[in-house]
Design an enzyme around this catalytic site. Structure first.
Site, PDB file in Angstrom:
ATOM      1  N   TYR A 112     -12.425 -22.046  -1.868  1.00 21.93           N
ATOM      2  CA  TYR A 112     -11.422 -23.019  -1.063  1.00 21.93           C
ATOM      3  C   TYR A 112     -10.759 -22.192  -0.082  1.00 21.93           C
ATOM      4  O   TYR A 112     -10.402 -21.248  -0.315  1.00 21.93           O
ATOM      5  CB  TYR A 112     -10.292 -23.474  -2.103  1.00 21.93           C
ATOM      6  CG  TYR A 112      -9.269 -24.346  -1.279  1.00 21.93           C
ATOM      7  CD1 TYR A 112      -9.554 -25.519  -0.595  1.00 21.93           C
ATOM      8  CD2 TYR A 112      -8.021 -23.764  -1.102  1.00 21.93           C
ATOM      9  CE1 TYR A 112      -8.419 -26.201   0.072  1.00 21.93           C
ATOM     10  CE2 TYR A 112      -6.932 -24.328  -0.329  1.00 21.93           C
ATOM     11  CZ  TYR A 112      -7.219 -25.651   0.246  1.00 21.93           C
ATOM     12  OH  TYR A 112      -6.428 -26.244   0.897  1.00 21.93           O
ATOM     13  N   LEU A 113     -11.053 -22.660   1.175  1.00 20.71           N
ATOM     14  CA  LEU A 113     -10.184 -21.991   2.249  1.00 20.71           C
ATOM     15  C   LEU A 113      -8.980 -22.797   2.725  1.00 20.71           C
ATOM     16  O   LEU A 113      -9.146 -23.851   3.138  1.00 20.71           O
ATOM     17  CB  LEU A 113     -11.367 -21.941   3.426  1.00 20.71           C
ATOM     18  CG  LEU A 113     -12.716 -21.130   3.239  1.00 20.71           C
ATOM     19  CD1 LEU A 113     -13.295 -21.322   4.453  1.00 20.71           C
ATOM     20  CD2 LEU A 113     -12.189 -19.637   2.845  1.00 20.71           C
ATOM     21  N   ASP A 149     -25.354 -29.457  12.321  1.00 21.73           N
ATOM     22  CA  ASP A 149     -24.620 -30.546  12.271  1.00 21.73           C
ATOM     23  C   ASP A 149     -23.315 -30.609  12.708  1.00 21.73           C
ATOM     24  O   ASP A 149     -22.184 -30.792  12.082  1.00 21.73           O
ATOM     25  CB  ASP A 149     -24.500 -31.201  10.639  1.00 21.73           C
ATOM     26  CG  ASP A 149     -24.130 -32.593  10.613  1.00 21.73           C
ATOM     27  OD1 ASP A 149     -24.043 -33.427  11.530  1.00 21.73           O
ATOM     28  OD2 ASP A 149     -23.954 -33.123   9.332  1.00 21.73           O
TER      29      ASP A 149
END
Length: 262
Positions: free
Chosen positions: A79-80, A172
Site C-alpha cells: 500500500y502506497l 495503459d
C-alpha cells in the site's frame, strides 16, 4: 477468492479490509500495509502478468508498489499512501522510461490490456507486429459491433507508421494509473511490453488528465516529433477498441471521431 484468504496464502497476518476503487477489472481492498486485488473470474495468467509488469517497471527505475504475492486468484501489493501531485517527477520518470531501448517489439510472456489477452512473442517489424498482434485481436473481438467502422479500421492498418524504436511501455497509461505518494509518483495497473512510445502517449492524451506543466517538461526532456504527434489517433484506436469490447457501443462515437482525426 476472499482477500483475507489471499493474505493467508501469502503468509501475511490479517487486517481489517477497506474497499478501494478497483475500476471495471476487479475488486481492490486495502488491508493495513497491503493492497489486495481479486477478480470474480480472472483470465488465466492475469495477475501473474501484472506482477511481472510491475517487476519490469521497477527494474527500469519506475516507482511501483512491491509485489508480495501473485497467484491465479489475485495479488497482494504494497500500500502506497497518497501524497501531493508531483508532475515534474512524473515527467522525469516517464522520459527516462521511454528512452530505454530493448531489442525488439512485443513480450515473451502473456500480455493483458485490462482483462483482454493479447498474443505474446516478439518481432523486429513494428508495423506488422502492431497490425497482427495488437490491433487484429481487438478488431476481431469487436467486429460485430463496429458496423461501417470496421472496414475503415482495416484500411487504416495498411498505412505506414512513424518509428522511434522499441521502448518499455506501461501500456495503459491514463491518469488513473498514476498514483502520487509522499516519495514521488508511482505507476499502477500496467500492461507492460516493448513497443513504440506513441502507444503510451496515445493513452496519455486520449482521456486527458496530464497537466501542461507535465507536458512542458516531458517534451523538453524527450521531444515528440511532429509525425509521432500526428500518428497518436491511430494508436488511440487500440484503447478505444478495448473500450468497445468491454463496455459496449457507447464508445463508438468517440472511435468514429478518432478515426476522422487519423
Amino acid at each position: 477468492m476472499h482477500p483475507a484468504e489471499l493474505l493467508r496464502q501469502a503468509g501475511l497476518k490479517p487486517y481489517p479490509l477497506e474497499a478501494l476503487s478497483g475500476g471495471e477489472m476487479g475488486q481492490v481492498w486495502r488491508a493495513g500495509p497491503y493492497v489486495v486485488k481479486t477478480h470474480p473470474s480472472p483470465p488465466t495468467g492475469l495477475f501473474r502478468a501484472e506482477a511481472r509488469g510491475l517487476w519490469a517497471l521497477a527494474q527500469a527505475g519506475v516507482r511501483v508498489p512491491q509485489v508480495y504475492w501473485a497467484s491465479e486468484a489475485g495479488l497482494v501489493l504494497e500500500y502506497l499512501p497518497p501524497g501531493p501531485p508531483n508532475w515534474e517527477g512524473l515527467a522525469r520518470m516517464l522520459a527516462a522510461l521511454h528512452r530505454l531501448r530493448p531489442p525488439a517489439y512485443g513480450w515473451d510472456e502473456p500480455v493483458f490490456l485490462g482483462s483482454f489477452a493479447l498474443p505474446e512473442g516478439t518481432n523486429l517489424d513494428w508495423p506488422r507486429f502492431w497490425k497482427e498482434k495488437r490491433i487484429r485481436p481487438l478488431l476481431e473481438a469487436t467486429w460485430p459491433a463496429l458496423g461501417t467502422l470496421g472496414p475503415r479500421l482495416e484500411a487504416l492498418l495498411d498505412q505506414p507508421l512513424p518509428q522511434e524504436g522499441p521502448t518499455l511501455l506501461h501500456g495503459d497509461l491514463w491518469q488513473g494509473n498514476v498514483w502520487h505518494t509522499p516519495d514521488g509518483p508511482a505507476l499502477l495497473d500496467p500492461s507492460v511490453w516493448w513497443g513504440e512510445r506513441a502507444v503510451d502517449l496515445a493513452m496519455m492524451t486520449l482521456f486527458g488528465g496530464f497537466p501542461a506543466e507535465f507536458w512542458r517538461l516531458y517534451r523538453t526532456l524527450y521531444p515528440i516529433p511532429l509525425e509521432v504527434e500526428r500518428a497518436l489517433p491511430r494508436y488511440q484506436v487500440y484503447y478505444l477498441l478495448l473500450h468497445v469490447h468491454l463496455f459496449g457501443p457507447r464508445y463508438l462515437p468517440l472511435l468514429a471521431r478518432t478515426l476522422e482525426q487519423a
